[in-house]
Write a protein that holds these residues in place. Structure first.
Motif, PDB file in Angstrom:
ATOM      1  N   ALA A   1       0.680  -1.312  -0.336  1.00  0.00           N
ATOM      2  CA  ALA A   1      -0.140   0.298   0.192  1.00  0.00           C
ATOM      3  C   ALA A   1       0.673   1.333  -0.015  1.00  0.00           C
ATOM      4  O   ALA A   1       1.752   0.815   0.624  1.00  0.00           O
ATOM      5  CB  ALA A   1      -0.973   0.006   1.128  1.00  0.00           C
ATOM      6  N   GLU A   2       0.476   2.312  -0.638  1.00  0.00           N
ATOM      7  CA  GLU A   2       1.185   4.023  -0.345  1.00  0.00           C
ATOM      8  C   GLU A   2       0.166   4.562  -0.272  1.00  0.00           C
ATOM      9  O   GLU A   2      -1.456   4.903  -0.584  1.00  0.00           O
ATOM     10  CB  GLU A   2       1.555   3.389  -1.145  1.00  0.00           C
ATOM     11  CG  GLU A   2       1.298   4.045  -3.452  1.00  0.00           C
ATOM     12  CD  GLU A   2       2.390   4.245  -4.504  1.00  0.00           C
ATOM     13  OE1 GLU A   2       2.303   4.702  -4.360  1.00  0.00           O
ATOM     14  OE2 GLU A   2       2.915   3.427  -4.017  1.00  0.00           O
ATOM     15  N   ALA A   3       0.519   6.238   0.481  1.00  0.00           N
ATOM     16  CA  ALA A   3      -0.952   6.911   0.728  1.00  0.00           C
ATOM     17  C   ALA A   3      -0.057   7.798   0.617  1.00  0.00           C
ATOM     18  O   ALA A   3       1.391   7.806   1.487  1.00  0.00           O
ATOM     19  CB  ALA A   3      -1.543   6.373   2.087  1.00  0.00           C
ATOM     20  N   GLY A   4      -0.543   9.344   0.534  1.00  0.00           N
ATOM     21  CA  GLY A   4       0.079  10.458   0.441  1.00  0.00           C
ATOM     22  C   GLY A   4      -0.304  11.010   1.631  1.00  0.00           C
ATOM     23  O   GLY A   4       0.241  12.265   2.403  1.00  0.00           O
ATOM     24  N   GLY A   5      -0.614  10.882   2.954  1.00  0.00           N
ATOM     25  CA  GLY A   5      -1.085  11.444   4.225  1.00  0.00           C
ATOM     26  C   GLY A   5      -2.630  11.636   4.387  1.00  0.00           C
ATOM     27  O   GLY A   5      -3.489  10.974   3.737  1.00  0.00           O
ATOM     28  N   GLY A   6      -2.384  12.188   5.407  1.00  0.00           N
ATOM     29  CA  GLY A   6      -4.351  12.536   6.095  1.00  0.00           C
ATOM     30  C   GLY A   6      -4.663  11.493   6.884  1.00  0.00           C
ATOM     31  O   GLY A   6      -4.297   9.852   6.190  1.00  0.00           O
ATOM     32  N   SER A   7      -5.391  11.534   7.754  1.00  0.00           N
ATOM     33  CA  SER A   7      -5.704  10.511   9.010  1.00  0.00           C
ATOM     34  C   SER A   7      -6.251   9.074   8.004  1.00  0.00           C
ATOM     35  O   SER A   7      -6.160   7.582   7.896  1.00  0.00           O
ATOM     36  CB  SER A   7      -6.561  10.779   9.767  1.00  0.00           C
ATOM     37  OG  SER A   7      -6.159  12.090  11.019  1.00  0.00           O
ATOM     38  N   GLU A   8      -7.478   9.422   7.236  1.00  0.00           N
ATOM     39  CA  GLU A   8      -7.594   8.326   6.173  1.00  0.00           C
ATOM     40  C   GLU A   8      -6.877   7.316   6.038  1.00  0.00           C
ATOM     41  O   GLU A   8      -7.185   6.191   5.436  1.00  0.00           O
ATOM     42  CB  GLU A   8      -8.960   9.028   5.414  1.00  0.00           C
ATOM     43  CG  GLU A   8     -10.175   9.571   6.254  1.00  0.00           C
ATOM     44  CD  GLU A   8      -9.857  11.244   6.241  1.00  0.00           C
ATOM     45  OE1 GLU A   8      -9.408  11.777   5.417  1.00  0.00           O
ATOM     46  OE2 GLU A   8     -10.297  11.435   7.248  1.00  0.00           O
ATOM     47  N   ASN A   9      -5.896   8.242   5.225  1.00  0.00           N
ATOM     48  CA  ASN A   9      -5.217   7.466   4.190  1.00  0.00           C
ATOM     49  C   ASN A   9      -4.132   6.513   5.124  1.00  0.00           C
ATOM     50  O   ASN A   9      -3.516   5.042   4.894  1.00  0.00           O
ATOM     51  CB  ASN A   9      -3.948   8.190   3.132  1.00  0.00           C
ATOM     52  CG  ASN A   9      -4.570   8.817   2.357  1.00  0.00           C
ATOM     53  OD1 ASN A   9      -5.153   8.004   1.648  1.00  0.00           O
ATOM     54  ND2 ASN A   9      -4.273   9.994   1.857  1.00  0.00           N
ATOM     55  N   LEU A  10      -3.718   7.337   6.032  1.00  0.00           N
ATOM     56  CA  LEU A  10      -2.517   6.868   6.699  1.00  0.00           C
ATOM     57  C   LEU A  10      -3.481   5.655   8.343  1.00  0.00           C
ATOM     58  O   LEU A  10      -2.859   4.327   7.755  1.00  0.00           O
ATOM     59  CB  LEU A  10      -1.904   7.514   8.420  1.00  0.00           C
ATOM     60  CG  LEU A  10      -0.984   8.050   7.753  1.00  0.00           C
ATOM     61  CD1 LEU A  10      -1.078   8.759   8.778  1.00  0.00           C
ATOM     62  CD2 LEU A  10      -0.335   7.729   6.842  1.00  0.00           C
TER      63      LEU A  10
END
Length: 84
Positions: free
Chosen positions: A45-54
């Motif tokens: 997985a990868e994400a750009g940030g933000g509480s939902e993404n983490l």
């Protein structure tokens, strides 16, 4: 352990599940490309940030989280704690 059609056993390779969290898409892509060629590593997985993404990353249950330290400082500490 895997069993081949011939009945011979062979050792199953361990795979390290990695999640990447960084606000910069270009950096995430470069890191993903670099790590995708390494045997035994898998980007889950990868994400750009933000509480939902983490929170999404935590649900993927990575073995290793590559987290931008500035991103960790900006996000809700409770979300970052999910990875400990």
């Amino acid at each position: 352990m895997l069993v081949e059609a011939t009945g011979q056993r062979r050792r199953q390779e361990a795979v390290v599940r990695i999640a990447i969290a960084d606000a910069h898409p270009t950096f995430r892509e470069a890191l993903r490309r670099l790590l995708s060629d390494v045997p035994g590593l898998r980007i889950v997985a990868e994400a750009g940030g933000g509480s939902e993404n983490l929170a999404f990353l935590a649900r993927c249950k990575p073995d290793v989280l590559l987290l931008d330290s500035r991103l960790a400082e900006r996000e809700d500490p409770a979300v970052v704690q999910m990875f400990r």
